[in-house]
Scaffold this motif. Structure first.
Motif, mmCIF file in Angstrom:
data_model
loop_
_atom_site.group_PDB
_atom_site.id
_atom_site.type_symbol
_atom_site.label_atom_id
_atom_site.label_comp_id
_atom_site.label_asym_id
_atom_site.label_seq_id
_atom_site.Cartn_x
_atom_site.Cartn_y
_atom_site.Cartn_z
ATOM 1 N N ASN A 84 0.811 -1.211 0.000
ATOM 2 C CA ASN A 84 0.000 0.000 0.000
ATOM 3 C C ASN A 84 0.849 1.268 0.000
ATOM 4 O O ASN A 84 0.429 2.305 -0.518
ATOM 5 N N ASP A 85 2.061 1.205 0.574
ATOM 6 C CA ASP A 85 2.936 2.373 0.609
ATOM 7 C C ASP A 85 3.413 2.770 -0.783
ATOM 8 O O ASP A 85 3.848 3.905 -1.000
ATOM 9 N N LEU A 86 3.343 1.845 -1.751
ATOM 10 C CA LEU A 86 3.829 2.129 -3.096
ATOM 11 C C LEU A 86 3.029 3.239 -3.779
ATOM 12 O O LEU A 86 3.530 3.861 -4.713
ATOM 13 N N VAL A 87 1.794 3.465 -3.336
ATOM 14 C CA VAL A 87 1.007 4.528 -3.941
ATOM 15 C C VAL A 87 1.720 5.867 -3.799
ATOM 16 O O VAL A 87 1.538 6.763 -4.627
ATOM 17 N N PHE A 88 2.583 5.988 -2.803
ATOM 18 C CA PHE A 88 3.350 7.216 -2.589
ATOM 19 C C PHE A 88 4.775 7.093 -3.109
ATOM 20 O O PHE A 88 5.311 8.033 -3.685
ATOM 21 N N THR A 89 5.391 5.919 -2.908
ATOM 22 C CA THR A 89 6.811 5.769 -3.244
ATOM 23 C C THR A 89 7.039 5.335 -4.691
ATOM 24 O O THR A 89 8.053 5.706 -5.291
ATOM 25 N N ASN A 90 6.140 4.546 -5.248
ATOM 26 C CA ASN A 90 6.273 4.074 -6.635
ATOM 27 C C ASN A 90 4.878 3.824 -7.189
ATOM 28 O O ASN A 90 4.408 2.680 -7.236
ATOM 29 N N PRO B 35 -6.579 -6.592 -7.993
ATOM 30 C CA PRO B 35 -7.191 -5.414 -7.344
ATOM 31 C C PRO B 35 -7.588 -5.713 -5.903
ATOM 32 O O PRO B 35 -8.126 -6.775 -5.602
ATOM 33 N N TRP B 36 -7.328 -4.757 -5.029
ATOM 34 C CA TRP B 36 -7.676 -4.930 -3.612
ATOM 35 C C TRP B 36 -7.909 -3.551 -3.000
ATOM 36 O O TRP B 36 -7.460 -2.527 -3.509
ATOM 37 N N GLY B 37 -8.614 -3.556 -1.883
ATOM 38 C CA GLY B 37 -8.783 -2.353 -1.078
ATOM 39 C C GLY B 37 -9.443 -1.207 -1.828
ATOM 40 O O GLY B 37 -10.181 -1.397 -2.800
ATOM 41 N N VAL B 38 -9.132 0.005 -1.372
ATOM 42 C CA VAL B 38 -9.714 1.204 -1.988
ATOM 43 C C VAL B 38 -9.308 1.324 -3.447
ATOM 44 O O VAL B 38 -10.097 1.739 -4.306
ATOM 45 N N GLY B 39 -8.084 0.928 -3.766
ATOM 46 C CA GLY B 39 -7.601 1.029 -5.136
ATOM 47 C C GLY B 39 -8.425 0.242 -6.137
ATOM 48 O O GLY B 39 -8.513 0.609 -7.310
ATOM 49 N N ALA B 40 -9.048 -0.845 -5.676
ATOM 50 C CA ALA B 40 -9.856 -1.668 -6.579
ATOM 51 C C ALA B 40 -11.023 -0.877 -7.169
ATOM 52 O O ALA B 40 -11.429 -1.105 -8.311
ATOM 53 N N LEU C 36 0.198 0.581 -9.261
ATOM 54 C CA LEU C 36 -0.817 0.326 -10.295
ATOM 55 C C LEU C 36 -0.647 -1.066 -10.877
ATOM 56 O O LEU C 36 -1.635 -1.775 -11.114
ATOM 57 N N ALA C 37 0.606 -1.486 -11.107
ATOM 58 C CA ALA C 37 0.855 -2.823 -11.642
ATOM 59 C C ALA C 37 0.313 -3.898 -10.701
ATOM 60 O O ALA C 37 -0.300 -4.882 -11.143
#
Length: 225
Positions: A10-16, A28-33, A21-22
């Protein structure tokens, strides 16, 4: 069952964000789904529609969409087979299964649509279940294609049809997400694997150069040649 996501994903949304997205596209999981689902429907829409049309379904038939993602294909198949037919949706993401269950609640309640958390290699116990099967943009996430195509063949009725939709490898390599775990196989190698499993294959191209944003449908029939 899908491989658990590594800690810190989940930290990748900020760091990478590209790697994040990949991961979301693969599982797909969580809010991102909730964000990825409409993206899948939009970006893959032309290929999904072409795959559903190529199945050449008739009212009353039984069909499956494996790795249905955002669910666009489920709606198309429901319309094609009508109230006397049945659509099965299989996906390895619980978030996508739950989303589809909410979206098509009446069809699930009536039995017209059946949803399961299941992968393409796990169709055991469903022999001769389907008139047709489609799977779109899933082969990048399948480790063992032989097992996958053996599994789908066992679940198809005699004279059944499998349609595999896949992006052109040259185009896919240019996508930033391709660096993160996608298995980019040549179209010939996928077709050869289908033929090895006893399918008779027709190759259809969806979209053309010069853009290179092109896709392929491998239409695999179990009927004798």
């Amino acid at each position: 069952m899908p491989t658990p996501l590594p800690l810190g994903t989940n930290d990748l949304v900020f760091t990478n964000p590209v790697q994040y997205l990949a991961h979301q596209l693969a599982h797909p999981w969580g809010v991102g789904a909730h964000l990825v689902a409409p993206l899948l429907n939009w970006r893959n829409g032309s290929l999904i529609r072409a795959a559903a049309e190529t199945l050449e379904l008739r009212p009353g038939q039984t069909v499956a969409d494996i790795g249905f993602g955002g669910g666009l294909g489920l709606g198309l198949l429901i319309d094609e087979v009508g109230p006397d037919g049945q659509v099965h949706g299989f996906d390895s993401s619980q978030a996508m299964v739950d989303r589809a269950a909410r979206r098509w609640r009446p069809q699930v309640a009536s039995g017209q649509l059946r949803l399961q958390l299941r992968s393409i290699v796990d169709l055991a116990g469903m022999p001769d279940a389907f008139d047709a099967v489609m799977t779109v943009n899933t082969v990048y996430y399948i480790e063992d294609l032989a097992a996958a195509f053996t599994s789908t063949r066992s679940a198809l009725k005699p004279n059944g049809r499998l349609v595999v939709g896949v992006g052109d490898p040259g185009y896919m390599k240019r996508l930033p997400v391709s660096r993160y775990g996608l298995r980019l196989r040549s179209i010939d190698s996928i077709e050869n694997e289908l033929c090895t499993n006893g399918y008779r294959v027709t190759h259809v191209r969806v979209g053309e150069p010069p853009t290179g944003d092109s896709f392929h449908l491998l239409v695999a029939s179990t009927e004798p040649g």
